[in-house]
Write a protein that holds these residues in place. Structure first.
Motif, PDB file in Angstrom:
ATOM      1  N   ALA A 120       0.579  -1.191   0.362  1.00  0.00           N
ATOM      2  CA  ALA A 120      -0.392   0.306   0.037  1.00  0.00           C
ATOM      3  C   ALA A 120       0.789   1.182   0.101  1.00  0.00           C
ATOM      4  O   ALA A 120       0.663   2.211  -0.709  1.00  0.00           O
ATOM      5  CB  ALA A 120      -0.870  -0.336   0.838  1.00  0.00           C
ATOM      6  N   GLY A 121       2.669   1.154   0.804  1.00  0.00           N
ATOM      7  CA  GLY A 121       3.104   2.620   0.814  1.00  0.00           C
ATOM      8  C   GLY A 121       3.393   2.225  -0.406  1.00  0.00           C
ATOM      9  O   GLY A 121       3.228   3.944  -1.248  1.00  0.00           O
ATOM     10  N   ILE A 122       3.803   1.455  -1.212  1.00  0.00           N
ATOM     11  CA  ILE A 122       4.973   1.707  -2.807  1.00  0.00           C
ATOM     12  C   ILE A 122       3.255   2.091  -3.498  1.00  0.00           C
ATOM     13  O   ILE A 122       2.996   3.291  -4.063  1.00  0.00           O
ATOM     14  CB  ILE A 122       5.003   0.130  -3.415  1.00  0.00           C
ATOM     15  N   MET A 166       0.765   4.114  -2.953  1.00  0.00           N
ATOM     16  CA  MET A 166       0.293   5.429  -2.131  1.00  0.00           C
ATOM     17  C   MET A 166       1.551   6.212  -2.580  1.00  0.00           C
ATOM     18  O   MET A 166       1.559   7.588  -2.761  1.00  0.00           O
ATOM     19  CB  MET A 166       0.673   5.714  -0.704  1.00  0.00           C
ATOM     20  N   ASN A 167       3.031   5.707  -2.786  1.00  0.00           N
ATOM     21  CA  ASN A 167       4.117   6.249  -2.963  1.00  0.00           C
ATOM     22  C   ASN A 167       3.510   7.080  -4.995  1.00  0.00           C
ATOM     23  O   ASN A 167       3.724   8.170  -5.664  1.00  0.00           O
ATOM     24  CB  ASN A 167       5.143   5.973  -3.450  1.00  0.00           C
ATOM     25  N   ARG A 168       2.799   5.536  -5.657  1.00  0.00           N
ATOM     26  CA  ARG A 168       2.933   5.938  -7.076  1.00  0.00           C
ATOM     27  C   ARG A 168       1.357   6.938  -7.408  1.00  0.00           C
ATOM     28  O   ARG A 168       1.926   7.093  -8.520  1.00  0.00           O
ATOM     29  CB  ARG A 168       2.798   4.455  -8.068  1.00  0.00           C
ATOM     30  N   ILE A 203       3.897   1.293   5.457  1.00  0.00           N
ATOM     31  CA  ILE A 203       3.811   2.412   4.552  1.00  0.00           C
ATOM     32  C   ILE A 203       4.521   3.674   4.353  1.00  0.00           C
ATOM     33  O   ILE A 203       5.304   3.434   3.151  1.00  0.00           O
ATOM     34  CB  ILE A 203       1.906   3.235   4.710  1.00  0.00           C
ATOM     35  N   GLY A 231       7.076   0.811   2.970  1.00  0.00           N
ATOM     36  CA  GLY A 231       6.892   0.699   1.117  1.00  0.00           C
ATOM     37  C   GLY A 231       7.319   2.390   0.206  1.00  0.00           C
ATOM     38  O   GLY A 231       7.461   2.086  -0.188  1.00  0.00           O
TER      39      GLY A 231
END
Lengths: 294, 322
Positions: free
Chosen positions: A121-123, A125-127, B66, B69
């Protein structure tokens, strides 16, 4: 649904075949320090995810990651070197449960149940912040979804409209307990409906159907018609948790490469289904081209 | 006329300044743009094209994941947390995911992830919600943890560490929120912002951990009045920190006082005392700490450590006075 090309069939067979090779090495005790979680029965999912992933898409895996790594990496020797304790082109040997090759889009593999969901989910979010259209695929299981982080990630991802595809490999097992033995049933169709999340049900033994669903998923993510998608795939895992378990039906020591690409006694094996889908003659001809590896 | 900033005003100003650059950053936390905005900590933050401010729900374990990530993907994340206790929910990610990143992800791909957490040490709130041992997180996960004590370390730590490849936790003492912090200057700071030296003197070495700098400086001032000079250091919780400056000071003074306001049973000060370098010097050592060994310490107790100055004076003079 278009038929699979010979190359696609080969790639699919290689996911199985290379697991056979690994299993034989495990039986010989080649990797004493590496508990490798084989994934006999997961081949259709690994193949389909790999097929639809674009250049910039990302995949986050679990400890049972071998089928996806074989599918994405292609070069099996590159994987073997990590089990042998060599790092190859990575900063350090990754062992088995953390095996992840960034150059083919596998950014993370976690041995901690549910841990990879939040990272994925963090990746995503970054995208989203970077305004790319990339999809992030994250694989989990019917055991990991009992962790709080599964539900937290679902809420976060939907709240932020992340381009996140959560794939549940539902093999009705967490270690040695079935769903019925450990918890109440969960109807994800209803859960997803209540959260306005797209739900897909997959028969993970059917190659063409599985690939078809993932093509739909990718299309919906790219077009923006869906953000978070939860895909629940029903599969059977034809080997025990990790390593030999004497007395178990699924003891991987009972699986032998001398029986060929199939696993004796299996009922809904994706490879059986592939043979039915493409025909025995074509299957055997393609298999002969790669069987020298045995 | 120069405005005297309170501790929290100074911190929120520096957090604002440090996230205004061209480097994109995702700043998130519960109530980060609502209500008191995390007790005023986020009061200055305004979203821009490169600074995204996101209010999020109550799922701290996921918030930590998150952040990692985003970091794995090369982005920058800052998570604001109202209570250090909440960080406990994210320990799996802090330990395991960061271990993975350190072991297997080439540093050239690393982004930045920082947790800014308030330690609720402002008064007794109950047996819960008063975890004040950030050094334990550092020890558990092998990560840098900074405790902001003075105007100098607020500026240096936030400017140099908030957005920097890798992961760290920066802790803030709620007890200090409203105080106008004294403008003490430093004599020495190491390149990691792990050690700050605030005073110079020849009779005793005083080392502060956690949020004990005020106590250390008060003690040093008391000893000054008695004609005794002290070297005063504040040390952040950073694994493998070069303690050379403190070892040199101890060699000079042969007397070492460690002050640590946290309730952790095992402390970084213990590691300092048991180090080969300090043991070889055989200094007289005095630990002024709370150890949290007894259940009674979970009941209503003052958050403020009380230091017995006379006892310290006896220690420094070698028990020659009554």
């Amino acid at each position: 649904m278009a038929a699979l090309s010979d190359d696609q069939c080969k790639r699919l067979m290689e996911i199985r075949l290379n697991q056979h090779r690994l299993n034989e090495m495990l039986k010989r005790g080649n990797f004493k320090h590496f508990p490798i979680h084989l994934a006999f029965g997961h081949e259709a999912l690994a193949f389909a995810v790999s097929e639809v992933m674009g250049q910039e898409d990302v995949l986050c895996l679990t400890h049972r990651n071998i089928a996806y790594n074989i599918s994405r990496v292609g070069d099996f020797e590159r994987i073997l070197c990590h089990f042998a304790g060599n790092s190859g082109d990575s900063p350090a040997p990754m062992g088995s449960m953390n095996l992840a090759f960034r150059d083919v889009g596998i950014y993370y593999s976690s041995s901690i149940l549910g841990n990879n969901l939040a990272v994925a989910a963090g990746i995503a979010m970054n995208r989203k912040n970077s305004k790319t259209g990339d999809a992030v695929f994250v694989v989990t299981g019917d055991g990991a979804l009992e962790e709080g982080v599964f539900w937290e990630t679902l809420i976060f991802a939907k709240s932020q409209n992340l381009k996140l595809v959560i794939l549940i490999e539902n093999n009705n097992n967490s270690m040695s307990s079935s769903i019925e033995q450990r918890r109440c049933p969960i109807d994800f169709r209803k859960i997803c409906s209540s959260m306005d999340i797209v739900y897909k049900s997959i028969d993970g033994s059917k190659i063409l159907d599985t690939l078809g669903v993932f093509k739909e998923i990718k299309k919906e993510i790219v077009s923006g018609t869906s953000s978070v998608i939860l895909a629940e795939a029903y599969i059977e895992t034809y080997c025990n948790h990790a390593g030999a378990t004497p007395g178990w039906d699924t003891d991987s020591r009972n699986i032998s490469i001398s029986d060929g690409i199939f696993i004796n006694g299996t009922k809904v094996d994706p490879l059986h289904n592939l043979r039915e889908e493409i025909g025995v003659t074509r299957f055997d001809n393609i298999y002969k081209q790669i069987a020298y590896k045995i | 006329m120069k405005k005297n900033f309170s501790y929290i005003e100074k911190i929120s100003n520096y957090l604002d300044i440090a996230t205004q650059g061209d480097e994109p950053v995702f700043i998130y936390g519960e109530n980060i743009d609502n209500g008191s905005r995390i007790s005023g900590l986020a009061s200055n933050l305004i979203g821009t094209s490169t600074r995204i401010i996101q209010n999020v729900g109550n799922c701290e374990l996921t918030h930590c994941g998150i952040g990692f990530g985003i970091m794995i993907d090369g982005g920058n994340a800052v998570l604001y947390v109202k209570q250090l206790d909440f960080v406990l929910l994210g320990l799996d990610q802090i330990c395991n995911t960061y271990n993975y990143i350190r072991a297997y992800v080439d540093p050239k791909f690393w982004g930045s992830f920082t947790i800014v957490a308030i330690v609720c040490d402002q008064g007794y709130q109950g047996a819960q919600s008063s975890f004040n041992n950030p050094g334990d997180l550092s020890s558990l996960a092998g990560i840098p943890v900074y405790c902001l004590n003075s105007g100098v370390d607020i500026a240096k730590v936030i400017q140099s560490q908030l957005i920097k490849p890798g992961f760290r936790i920066i802790c803030i003492s709620q007890n200090n929120f409203k105080y106008i912090i004294p403008e003490v200057s430093t004599i020495y700071t190491d390149s990691d912002n792990g050690i700050f030296k605030y005073r110079d003197g020849g009779n005793v070495t005083i080392v502060s951990y956690n949020f004990s700098l005020n106590k250390a400086i008060e003690l040093s001032e008391y000893l000054d009045l008695q004609g005794l000079g002290s070297d005063v250091f504040h040390v952040n919780f950073i694994p493998n920190l070069d303690m050379g400056a403190i070892i040199e000071s101890t060699k000079k003074t042969q007397k070492l006082i460690i002050i640590d306001s946290s309730r952790g049973i095992i402390k970084f000060g213990d590691e300092l005392l048991s180090s080969q370098e300090i043991r070889s010097l055989q200094p007289d050592a005095l630990m002024l700490t709370r150890r949290g060994r007894n259940n009674s310490e979970l009941q209503e107790v003052s958050e403020n450590m009380v230091i017995d100055n006379l006892m310290v004076l006896r220690f420094v003079l070698g028990s020659t006075i009554e």
